[in-house]
Design an enzyme around this catalytic site. Structure first.
Site, short mmCIF file in Angstrom:
data_model
loop_
_atom_site.label_atom_id
_atom_site.label_comp_id
_atom_site.label_asym_id
_atom_site.label_seq_id
_atom_site.Cartn_x
_atom_site.Cartn_y
_atom_site.Cartn_z
CB SER A 42 38.39 39.70 51.90
OG SER A 42 38.21 40.88 51.16
NE ARG A 46 37.44 34.81 50.09
CZ ARG A 46 37.18 36.00 49.55
NH1 ARG A 46 36.85 37.01 50.34
NH2 ARG A 46 37.25 36.18 48.24
CD GLN A 188 33.15 40.03 45.98
OE1 GLN A 188 31.99 40.29 45.65
NE2 GLN A 188 33.81 40.80 46.83
CG ASP A 332 39.28 46.68 47.09
OD1 ASP A 332 38.43 46.93 46.22
OD2 ASP A 332 39.14 45.76 47.92
#
Length: 447
Positions: A42, A46, A188, A332
Site C-alpha cells: 500500500s 502510493r 481506494q 485484509d
C-alpha cells in the site's frame, strides 16, 4: 471447479508460476525464528505514483518488489517517467504532472491500487491513454472514482462494461471544485482522487458520503501526500477534505515493512506454539491498520513482545475463541483469522467485511467454500462468517488466483498433514518468496 489463474497478470518479479500445487506439512520442530518481510504494498504504490507526479528526483527506500509494484513501475515508465530500481530502492525523476508520453496503452495487472490511483494521476496531465487490466480487475467496478473525475472535467470512455476497465482517458487537466464520493465501497476511490487533487486548477473539496471503509488507508494517503509537501485539511467529522493546489516536492522516504504480510508469520507462531520475531517493524505503526492483528492474537492467548524495532509473537498450545470481532478497519486479515479459527476452543465470528466480496475474488464465499472442503462447520453471513472449532481433513484447496486466500489457507498446513494449495505463484502479488520464507522457518514445503 478449480479457478484458472490469470498468468498474464504475473510479472517478472513473480515466482513459482510453473508450479501447479504446493503441499504443506507441519514443522517437525518448534519454530523459533527471526525474519524480515518486504515493504508495504500500500505504501509502495502510493509513494511511486506521488513521486512520479512530484518535482525533482525522489528516492524510495524499502519498496515491495511484487507483481503490483512491478506493473506500477511499468506504467510510469510507459508515461515517460525515469524509474531506476536497485535492490529495494527506487529512484524516480518526477514529471511535475506533465507526462512525457501523451498517449499509449497502460496495463495495471490485477493491482487494485494502480487501477484506482492511476486514472486521477493521468487526469492531471494532457493526453489520451487506454487502461487495461487482468480479467478479474476488469470485473471490479471503479465507477464512483471515475464519475468524480468526469465531474472535474476528465473525458472517460468505457470500452466494455460501464464503470470498469478497459477504458480510455482523455485528459486536459482537472478543473477542481466540489465532488462527492461514497465511503462504504472502497477507501481506494477516495485515495485515488486525493493523490491527484493538488494538481487541479482550483482547490478540490472532497465530500465523503457515509462511513468510510478502512479509513486508516485514507489517512495513509494523506500522510504520504504530506511527506511530499501537500497537506490537506480534514473536517472535524472526517467527512470533508480540503486539498490545496500545489506540486509535490521530491523526497527521500523509507517505507515500513508490509504489516499485512507480517500477520501470516505471526499467525504461524500462534498456531504452532512457536516464536516468530519480525525485525524492522514497530507495533506503534499508525499507517497500516493490520497491526490490529496483534491485539487479536493476545485475545486468542498469545504473548506479544513489542520492541523498538521488532515485534515478536509467542504462540500457545490452545488458542482461545468464543468472540466476535469487527474486521472493518483491517479486513485484509479476515481470511487469516478464519484459517486460525478452527483450532480455537470456541467459535469465532468475523463481521463488517462485506466489501471483501469485491476483491481478487469473493473472499467471504471463497473462504467458506474451502473451509467446508476441510470438513469444518462454517456459517456464511452477508458481511462475514462464523467458524466453529474442528479438526480439518487433508485435502486440495483452491487459491482462487488470490494471494490472500493462498497465504491464509497455508496456515491450515501448520496443524494438518498434506494440505495442498493450487497455484502457489499467486502470492507474488504481495510476497513472491512467501513459501520460501515458511520453509526457512521450518515448515515443510513441497512442490
Amino acid at each position: 471447479m478449480v479457478n484458472q489463474p490469470d498468468l498474464e497478470a504475473r510479472s517478472p518479479w513473480s515466482t513459482n508460476n510453473d508450479k501447479q500445487m504446493v503441499k504443506i506439512n507441519p514443522p517437525k520442530a518448534v519454530i523459533n525464528g527471526k525474519i524480515r518481510v518486504p515493504g508495504s504494498k500500500s505504501l509502495t504504490n502510493r509513494a511511486l505514483i506521488i513521486a512520479a507526479l512530484a518535482e525533482g528526483r525522489s528516492q524510495i527506500n524499502g519498496i515491495l518488489k511484487s507483481d503490483d509494484s512491478y506493473w506500477c513501475i511499468d506504467v510510469l515508465r510507459k508515461l515517460g517517467v525515469e524509474v531506476e530500481v536497485e535492490g529495494e530502492t527506487a529512484y524516480i525523476q518526477g514529471s511535475a504532472g506533465n507526462w512525457l508520453n501523451p498517449s499509449g496503452e497502460l496495463y495495471v495487472g490485477s493491482a487494485g491500487t494502480i487501477a484506482r490511483f492511476l486514472p486521477g494521476a493521468l487526469a492531471v496531465g494532457k493526453g489520451s491513454w487506454s487502461l487495461t487490466g487482468s480479467k478479474r480487475m476488469s470485473e471490479r467496478p471503479i465507477a464512483p472514482l471515475l464519475q468524480s473525475l468526469i465531474t472535474l472535467g476528465t473525458d472517460i470512455t468505457f470500452n466494455q462494461a460501464e464503470g470498469c476497465l478497459p477504458l480510455t482517458i482523455r485528459a486536459d487537466g482537472l478543473r477542481g471544485g466540489e465532488v462527492t464520493l461514497p465511503g462504504s465501497t472502497s477507501s481506494q476511490f477516495i485515495s485515488g482522487l486525493l493523490i491527484s487533487a493538488p494538481y487541479a486548477k482550483e482547490q478540490v473539496v472532497l465530500h465523503i458520503d457515509g462511513e468510510v471503509v478502512q479509513r486508516d488507508y485514507v489517512q495513509m494517503t494523506l500522510d504520504m501526500m504530506s511527506s511530499f509537501g501537500i497537506t490537506a485539511k480534514v473536517s472535524q467529522d472526517g467527512q470533508t477534505i480540503y486539498i490545496p493546489t500545489g506540486r509535490y516536492q521530491a523526497q527521500s522516504v523509507l517505507l515500513e515493512p508490509d504489516v499485512s504480510t507480517c500477520c501470516y508469520f505471526w499467525a504461524l507462531a500462534a498456531l504452532t506454539a512457536g516464536c516468530v520475531r519480525i525485525e524492522g517493524i514497530s507495533a506503534d505503526s499508525t499507517s497500516q491498520p493490520d497491526i490490529e492483528m496483534l491485539n487479536t492474537l493476545e485475545l486468542m492467548g498469545c504473548t506479544v513482545l513489542r520492541g523498538e524495532n521488532f515485534v515478536e509473537v509467542q504462540g500457545v498450545k490452545q488458542l482461545k475463541g468464543g468472540f466476535t470481532i469487527s474486521m472493518k478497519k483491517w479486513s485484509d486479515q479476515t481470511l487469516t483469522i478464519a484459517a486460525m479459527a478452527p483450532f480455537a476452543d470456541g467459535p469465532i465470528t468475523l463481521t463488517d467485511a462485506a466489501h471483501i466480496r469485491h476483491h481478487e475474488c469473493d473472499r467471504i464465499s471463497a473462504i467458506c467454500a474451502e473451509l467446508t472442503k476441510l470438513g469444518l462447520h462454517v456459517e456464511e453471513h452477508h458481511d462475514g462468517l462464523t467458524i466453529y472449532p474442528g479438526q480439518p481433513v487433508a485435502t486440495l484447496l483452491d487459491s482462487y488466483d488470490d494471494h490472500r486466500m493462498a497465504m491464509a489457507l497455508s496456515l491450515i498446513g501448520m496443524k494438518v498433514e498434506n494440505i495442498g494449495i493450487m497455484d502457489p505463484g499467486c502470492v507474488s502479488k504481495t510476497c513472491p518468496n512467501y513459501f520460501e520464507q515458511l520453509s526457512q522457518l521450518g515448515v515443510e514445503i513441497k512442490y
